[in-house]
Design a protein around this motif. Structure first.
Motif, PDB file in Angstrom:
ATOM      1  N   ASP A 184       0.826  -1.205   0.000  1.00 45.20           N
ATOM      2  CA  ASP A 184       0.000   0.000   0.000  1.00 45.20           C
ATOM      3  C   ASP A 184       0.862   1.258   0.000  1.00 45.20           C
ATOM      4  OD1 ASP A 184      -2.228  -1.600   0.024  1.00 45.20           O
ATOM      5  OD2 ASP A 184      -2.567  -1.428   2.194  1.00 45.20           O
ATOM      6  N   LEU A 185       1.891   1.281   0.851  1.00 45.77           N
ATOM      7  CA  LEU A 185       2.774   2.446   0.905  1.00 45.77           C
ATOM      8  C   LEU A 185       3.540   2.623  -0.403  1.00 45.77           C
ATOM      9  CD1 LEU A 185       4.224   2.069   4.516  1.00 45.77           C
ATOM     10  CD2 LEU A 185       2.666   3.834   3.708  1.00 45.77           C
ATOM     11  N   LEU A 186       3.939   1.524  -1.007  1.00 43.87           N
ATOM     12  CA  LEU A 186       4.680   1.595  -2.266  1.00 43.87           C
ATOM     13  C   LEU A 186       3.819   2.178  -3.377  1.00 43.87           C
ATOM     14  CD1 LEU A 186       7.448   0.820  -3.483  1.00 43.87           C
ATOM     15  CD2 LEU A 186       6.437  -1.372  -4.141  1.00 43.87           C
ATOM     16  N   HIS A 187       2.563   1.753  -3.455  1.00 46.55           N
ATOM     17  CA  HIS A 187       1.665   2.266  -4.483  1.00 46.55           C
ATOM     18  C   HIS A 187       1.313   3.731  -4.235  1.00 46.55           C
ATOM     19  CE1 HIS A 187       1.311  -1.445  -6.541  1.00 46.55           C
ATOM     20  NE2 HIS A 187       0.649  -2.094  -5.578  1.00 46.55           N
ATOM     21  N   CYS A 188       1.184   4.129  -2.970  1.00 49.02           N
ATOM     22  CA  CYS A 188       0.876   5.531  -2.663  1.00 49.02           C
ATOM     23  C   CYS A 188       2.044   6.445  -3.019  1.00 49.02           C
ATOM     24  CB  CYS A 188       0.525   5.680  -1.188  1.00 49.02           C
ATOM     25  SG  CYS A 188      -1.065   4.969  -0.724  1.00 49.02           S
ATOM     26  N   SER A 189       3.253   5.984  -2.751  1.00 57.45           N
ATOM     27  CA  SER A 189       4.439   6.805  -3.003  1.00 57.45           C
ATOM     28  C   SER A 189       4.848   6.792  -4.470  1.00 57.45           C
ATOM     29  CB  SER A 189       5.610   6.323  -2.141  1.00 57.45           C
ATOM     30  OG  SER A 189       5.291   6.383  -0.775  1.00 57.45           O
ATOM     31  N   PHE A 190       4.560   5.694  -5.172  1.00 58.01           N
ATOM     32  CA  PHE A 190       4.949   5.552  -6.575  1.00 58.01           C
ATOM     33  C   PHE A 190       3.752   5.038  -7.379  1.00 58.01           C
ATOM     34  CE2 PHE A 190       8.631   4.641  -3.881  1.00 58.01           C
ATOM     35  CZ  PHE A 190       9.488   5.663  -4.277  1.00 58.01           C
ATOM     36  N   PRO A 191       2.845   5.925  -7.735  1.00 59.65           N
ATOM     37  CA  PRO A 191       1.635   5.495  -8.459  1.00 59.65           C
ATOM     38  C   PRO A 191       1.943   4.834  -9.797  1.00 59.65           C
ATOM     39  CG  PRO A 191       1.408   7.741  -7.637  1.00 59.65           C
ATOM     40  CD  PRO A 191       2.832   7.358  -7.445  1.00 59.65           C
ATOM     41  N   GLU A 192       3.144   5.083 -10.340  1.00 61.50           N
ATOM     42  CA  GLU A 192       3.468   4.475 -11.629  1.00 61.50           C
ATOM     43  C   GLU A 192       3.619   2.955 -11.538  1.00 61.50           C
ATOM     44  OE1 GLU A 192       7.428   5.951  -9.883  1.00 61.50           O
ATOM     45  OE2 GLU A 192       5.326   6.561  -9.957  1.00 61.50           O
ATOM     46  N   ILE A 193       3.791   2.440 -10.318  1.00 57.91           N
ATOM     47  CA  ILE A 193       3.848   0.987 -10.136  1.00 57.91           C
ATOM     48  C   ILE A 193       2.419   0.491 -10.006  1.00 57.91           C
ATOM     49  CG2 ILE A 193       4.700  -0.889  -8.684  1.00 57.91           C
ATOM     50  CD1 ILE A 193       6.986   0.822  -7.851  1.00 57.91           C
ATOM     51  N   ALA A 194       1.862   0.013 -11.093  1.00 60.47           N
ATOM     52  CA  ALA A 194       0.436  -0.342 -11.118  1.00 60.47           C
ATOM     53  C   ALA A 194       0.185  -1.835 -10.932  1.00 60.47           C
ATOM     54  CB  ALA A 194      -0.184   0.113 -12.432  1.00 60.47           C
ATOM     55  N   CYS A 195       1.222  -2.649 -11.030  1.00 57.16           N
ATOM     56  CA  CYS A 195       1.005  -4.095 -10.942  1.00 57.16           C
ATOM     57  C   CYS A 195       0.798  -4.529  -9.490  1.00 57.16           C
ATOM     58  CB  CYS A 195       2.174  -4.845 -11.552  1.00 57.16           C
ATOM     59  SG  CYS A 195       3.766  -4.414 -10.823  1.00 57.16           S
ATOM     60  N   CYS A 196       0.125  -5.669  -9.322  1.00 56.15           N
ATOM     61  CA  CYS A 196      -0.123  -6.228  -7.995  1.00 56.15           C
ATOM     62  C   CYS A 196       0.889  -7.346  -7.723  1.00 56.15           C
ATOM     63  CB  CYS A 196      -1.548  -6.780  -7.900  1.00 56.15           C
ATOM     64  SG  CYS A 196      -2.817  -5.514  -8.064  1.00 56.15           S
ATOM     65  N   PHE A 197       1.439  -7.353  -6.549  1.00 52.68           N
ATOM     66  CA  PHE A 197       2.434  -8.347  -6.170  1.00 52.68           C
ATOM     67  C   PHE A 197       1.793  -9.371  -5.247  1.00 52.68           C
ATOM     68  CE2 PHE A 197       4.631  -4.257  -6.779  1.00 52.68           C
ATOM     69  CZ  PHE A 197       5.447  -4.593  -7.850  1.00 52.68           C
ATOM     70  N   VAL A 198       2.002 -10.638  -5.558  1.00 49.28           N
ATOM     71  CA  VAL A 198       1.332 -11.708  -4.809  1.00 49.28           C
ATOM     72  C   VAL A 198       2.145 -12.157  -3.604  1.00 49.28           C
ATOM     73  CG1 VAL A 198       0.071 -12.511  -6.825  1.00 49.28           C
ATOM     74  CG2 VAL A 198       2.344 -13.449  -6.353  1.00 49.28           C
ATOM     75  N   SER A 199       3.439 -11.855  -3.574  1.00 44.94           N
ATOM     76  CA  SER A 199       4.276 -12.273  -2.450  1.00 44.94           C
ATOM     77  C   SER A 199       5.483 -11.366  -2.347  1.00 44.94           C
ATOM     78  CB  SER A 199       4.731 -13.727  -2.630  1.00 44.94           C
ATOM     79  OG  SER A 199       5.631 -13.838  -3.722  1.00 44.94           O
ATOM     80  N   TRP A 200       6.167 -11.480  -1.223  1.00 44.67           N
ATOM     81  CA  TRP A 200       7.373 -10.694  -1.006  1.00 44.67           C
ATOM     82  C   TRP A 200       8.461 -11.052  -2.019  1.00 44.67           C
ATOM     83  CZ3 TRP A 200      10.178  -6.834   0.376  1.00 44.67           C
ATOM     84  CH2 TRP A 200      11.549  -6.979   0.601  1.00 44.67           C
TER      85      TRP A 200
END
Length: 388
Positions: A184-200
């Motif tokens: 969530d923090l990564l997407h808020c800080s970098f909206p250009e990262i639009a893909c969803c990550f399923v695991s660490w």
């Protein structure tokens, strides 16, 4: 002393003598000497309580602790001893907090090439190992800095749930919560990262695969809509240390009007920025320049003058002086440092030469400043280069 006698005494002594007599009624001689050395505040500002050990004048526990730790009396010793005992207890809790199996399992879930765990004995060591990691792009750096704080926060919540509610939480639940918050923090800080990550593992591998990008942003100086524009800047070699200020005044067509450089002695960077602007505004007022637009690359200074940021109490007097001439300028704005290069050069000139100077003739300016002013007038931008 009744009111009648107060008026009688006041007729025979000056106001300063009367104030000193009143101070002597409540303070010792040494404190009175210190108080009378402080000039009174300007009439336009009201009195306020100030905690002198902090920059903004507000009380803080850390500044109070520093004061107590320097005390040499018995009470100070007892307080310091109590603090040491509490800190030692907290240290033992942190060690226990880190060495529990659940905590180890959570930390292990996010391990990526950090080496042997046997060298890590405290929570502080693990956090520092993450923070000191070097990511080859801005996304990895963000993750390496945020992840240990999220892990500590989630483990702390688990500890509280166990103590106060008797609830046991598995390490997988904690790890999943950390991972979700990180995404969530990564997407808020970098909206250009639009893909969803399923695991660490997928997240980390994807970020490692991203190449480092270079962002180049053109930044141009702009002419004022009407009247004149003052660009000011201040510099300090340390905080505080040798400082200087400088500025350039141009008209609505970008033509040079006047410039200046100043030496301020040992000041903080914000204080130098403030004095440089005050010098420039006073210079413009003395020369009758109307409709003045003031511009600075100090965002904090602009916010202070706009009333959206608190002013450090030690600088309040200079701020009041600047606000007293505010009717002479109709606008104050922030600009990037790339659009303020001519003022920056003159500020460093004042600090380097330790001299003040006013430049009325364009040809008297240093050649570098003349070049920057000419490029600004022609509309050529400077470029900000940022690695992503």
């Amino acid at each position: 002393m009744d009111i009648f006698h107060e008026h009688v005494v006041a007729d025979f002594v000056s106001q300063a003598q009367w104030n000193r007599w009143l101070l002597n009624q409540v303070l010792g001689p040494e404190l009175v000497r210190q108080v009378v050395k402080v000039p009174p505040p300007s009439a336009r500002s009201s009195d306020r309580m100030v905690w002198a050990l902090t920059q903004d004048g507000s009380f803080s526990v850390s500044s109070a602790y520093s004061l107590v730790s320097q005390a040499s009396n018995y009470l100070g010793y007892r307080v310091r001893l109590s603090v040491i005992v509490v800190l030692n207890r907290q240290r033992r809790r942190l060690i226990t907090f880190f060495t529990r199996d659940l905590n180890k399992a959570v930390w292990s879930r996010f391990e990526v090439g950090l080496g042997d765990w046997t060298m890590v004995s405290m929570l502080r060591h693990m956090v520092l190992r993450w923070w000191l990691r070097k990511g080859h792009n801005v996304y990895l750096k963000f993750v390496y800095h945020m992840l240990p704080m999220l892990v500590c926060w989630e483990l702390w919540k688990v500890r509280n749930k166990g103590i106060f509610y008797g609830r046991k939480v598995g390490w997988t639940e904690v790890a999943d919560q950390v991972f979700q918050q990180l995404c969530d923090l990564l997407h808020c800080s970098f909206p250009e990262i639009a893909c969803c990550f399923v695991s660490w593992d997928v997240l980390h591998a994807s970020l490692v695969g991203l190449k480092r990008r270079v962002s180049i942003l053109p930044i141009s100086w702009s002419v004022p809509r009407t009247g004149f524009k003052l660009n000011s800047d201040g510099c300090a070699r340390g905080n505080p240390s040798v400082s200087g200020g400088g500025g350039v005044v141009r008209d609505w067509e970008g033509r040079f009007i006047v410039g200046y450089s100043c030496f301020f002695g040992s000041l903080t960077s914000l204080h130098a920025e403030l004095k440089a602007m005050l010098f420039g505004v006073r210079l413009c007022v003395a020369r009758g320049f109307q409709e003045l637009h003031v511009e600075s690359d100090s965002f904090v200074l602009v916010q202070i003058l706009q009333g959206t940021h608190g002013c450090p109490w030690r600088l309040q007097r200079v701020v009041d002086e600047l606000l007293s001439v505010k009717p002479h300028f109709h606008e104050i704005t922030h600009c990037c440092k790339e659009a303020n290069k001519s003022a920056d050069y003159l500020a460093n000139l004042g600090a380097n030469t330790e001299q003040d100077g006013v430049f009325d003739d364009f040809r008297a300016l240093p050649v570098t400043v003349r070049g920057e002013i000419t490029m600004d007038r022609l509309g050529f931008p400077n470029f900000r280069r940022k690695l992503l």
